[in-house]
Design a protein around this motif. Structure first.
Motif, PDB file in Angstrom:
ATOM      1  N   ILE A  78       0.902  -1.423   0.189  1.00 42.01           N
ATOM      2  CA  ILE A  78      -0.391   0.171   0.131  1.00 42.01           C
ATOM      3  C   ILE A  78       1.052   1.304   0.455  1.00 42.01           C
ATOM      4  CG2 ILE A  78      -1.363   1.814   1.306  1.00 42.01           C
ATOM      5  CD1 ILE A  78      -3.350  -1.490   2.726  1.00 42.01           C
ATOM      6  N   ALA A 104       0.874   3.595  -2.758  1.00 39.31           N
ATOM      7  CA  ALA A 104       0.379   5.509  -2.674  1.00 39.31           C
ATOM      8  C   ALA A 104       1.226   6.095  -3.015  1.00 39.31           C
ATOM      9  CB  ALA A 104       0.047   5.567  -1.151  1.00 39.31           C
ATOM     10  N   GLY A 156      -7.196   6.322  -5.007  1.00 43.17           N
ATOM     11  CA  GLY A 156      -7.847   5.198  -4.583  1.00 43.17           C
ATOM     12  C   GLY A 156      -8.396   4.960  -6.020  1.00 43.17           C
ATOM     13  N   PRO A 164      -7.069   1.312  -1.725  1.00 41.85           N
ATOM     14  CA  PRO A 164      -6.026   1.897  -2.128  1.00 41.85           C
ATOM     15  C   PRO A 164      -5.053   1.498  -2.997  1.00 41.85           C
ATOM     16  CG  PRO A 164      -5.700   0.138  -0.118  1.00 41.85           C
ATOM     17  CD  PRO A 164      -7.239  -0.022  -0.620  1.00 41.85           C
ATOM     18  N   VAL A 165      -5.690   0.911  -4.342  1.00 44.08           N
ATOM     19  CA  VAL A 165      -4.980   0.632  -5.702  1.00 44.08           C
ATOM     20  C   VAL A 165      -5.541   1.877  -6.805  1.00 44.08           C
ATOM     21  CG1 VAL A 165      -4.336  -0.857  -7.073  1.00 44.08           C
ATOM     22  CG2 VAL A 165      -4.467  -1.251  -4.988  1.00 44.08           C
TER      23      VAL A 165
END
Length: 343
Positions: free
Chosen positions: A9, A13, A40, A61-62
């Motif tokens: 993550i 990010a 996200g 969160p991708v």
């Protein structure tokens, strides 16, 4: 498992925010209105509006995106002020906006690599000075120590680590080798037998190069050289794969998560090196001339510049939609391969 997920993550990010920030900053610099900057995917879980842009955090969160005015993605009666549409800008400005994401990733890779060269250093392959002795290997048993500088192997002079390694492999086949080395200004000699190591599949003396740290200024210039070299290797590998002269090991989210977790467990410097390479790969791969990627859009604008004619928006959308569908299928296939490999 938890470390891999958290590391994944964090990597995603940083890469996504860097990429989208590149698009955002150049779009704003070119006078294009940005409707939304999102990290996200999926439903929005938090958002705020500032200077006409909606900043949002989404549930998955991708990935992430910026919605530019005039690209057909207006929502909730969003207005496109005259002169602030992406489509109204010149070909060169649109090309710069599209290339901004990849440029930002590559610049981040240069910055992180510079920090590595300055704070941690890099293996010094330009000399034969020993940085570390591997416990239990022939070098350890023969009495070599860190700081020794190898001068010759069985009568052959060596001046860099590549030459040292290849000479040791070649001369070890015929039996014990003679190693001349310098220690505290004095020349010494040892005779050592270097057996074949089945684990590494080579005759292994058991030495590692020393670590070389760069001054801050040289770290940045050295970083540019390293990133340029790595970039050429990546492009060369893609071309060899495309022409059937080589293979590329493609890794999806599961594989990246596993590698990110491993890098995080090995320490901050290994994690930073991994983060640098992921940003570099993301920057270069996004420039590939494939529909739905930035490179595909850049190719279309390049054709527009050369021909003086603009591809109808309808056909451009169809091309990008087809490319997006193919990318999703590839992602599913690669993820399946990663799961099979992992379990």
């Amino acid at each position: 498992m938890g470390t891999s997920v958290l590391a994944f993550i964090l990597v995603i990010a940083i890469c996504v925010l860097s990429h989208e920030a590149g698009h955002f900053l150049i779009a704003r610099g070119c006078g294009v209105k940005v409707h939304e900057f999102s990290f996200g995917m999926g439903p929005s879980i938090a958002s705020f509006r500032r200077r006409g842009t909606l900043w949002s955090l989404r549930a998955v969160p991708v990935g992430g995106f910026v919605r530019l005015a005039g690209m057909g993605e207006e929502q909730n009666n969003e207005e496109v002020p005259p002169g602030e549409s992406f489509q109204e800008k010149s070909s060169w400005k649109r090309l710069a906006i599209l290339a901004g994401g990849s440029a930002s990733n590559i610049l981040l890779a240069v910055l992180i690599t510079a920090i590595l060269l300055w704070g941690h250093g890099v293996l010094d392959l330009s000399s034969t000075r020993i940085g570390e002795i591997m416990e239990g290997y022939p070098a350890d048993k023969a009495g070599l120590i860190a700081g020794d500088r190898v001068v010759s192997v069985s009568g052959k002079e060596v001046s860099d680590w590549t030459g040292l390694s290849s000479t040791i492999r070649d001369r070890s086949v015929d039996g014990p080798v003679s190693i001349f080395f310098e220690r505290a200004g004095e020349m010494q000699e040892i005779i050592v037998d270097i057996p074949f190591d089945p684990v590494h599949k080579a005759h292994l003396l058991g030495i590692r190069p020393s670590i070389k740290k760069y001054p801050l200024g040289r770290a940045f210039t050295g970083s540019i050289g390293y990133i340029w070299s790595f970039s050429l290797d990546i492009v060369r590998g893609i071309l060899q794969w495309a022409t059937g002269r080589g293979q590329v090991d493609v890794t999806g989210p599961v594989g990246i998560a596993s590698m990110a977790g491993q890098a995080a467990r090995e320490g901050i410097w290994t994690f930073l090196a991994f983060l640098s390479m992921i940003n570099l790969h993301l920057g270069i791969l996004n420039l590939l001339p494939f529909p739905a990627l930035d490179g595909g859009r850049i190719l279309i604008i390049g054709g527009e510049i050369v021909s003086g004619r603009k591809l109808p928006e309808k056909w451009e959308n169809i091309l990008h939609l087809a490319g997006f569908a193919l990318l999703i299928l590839l992602l599913l296939f690669v993820t399946w391969k990663d799961l099979v490999r992992l379990f």
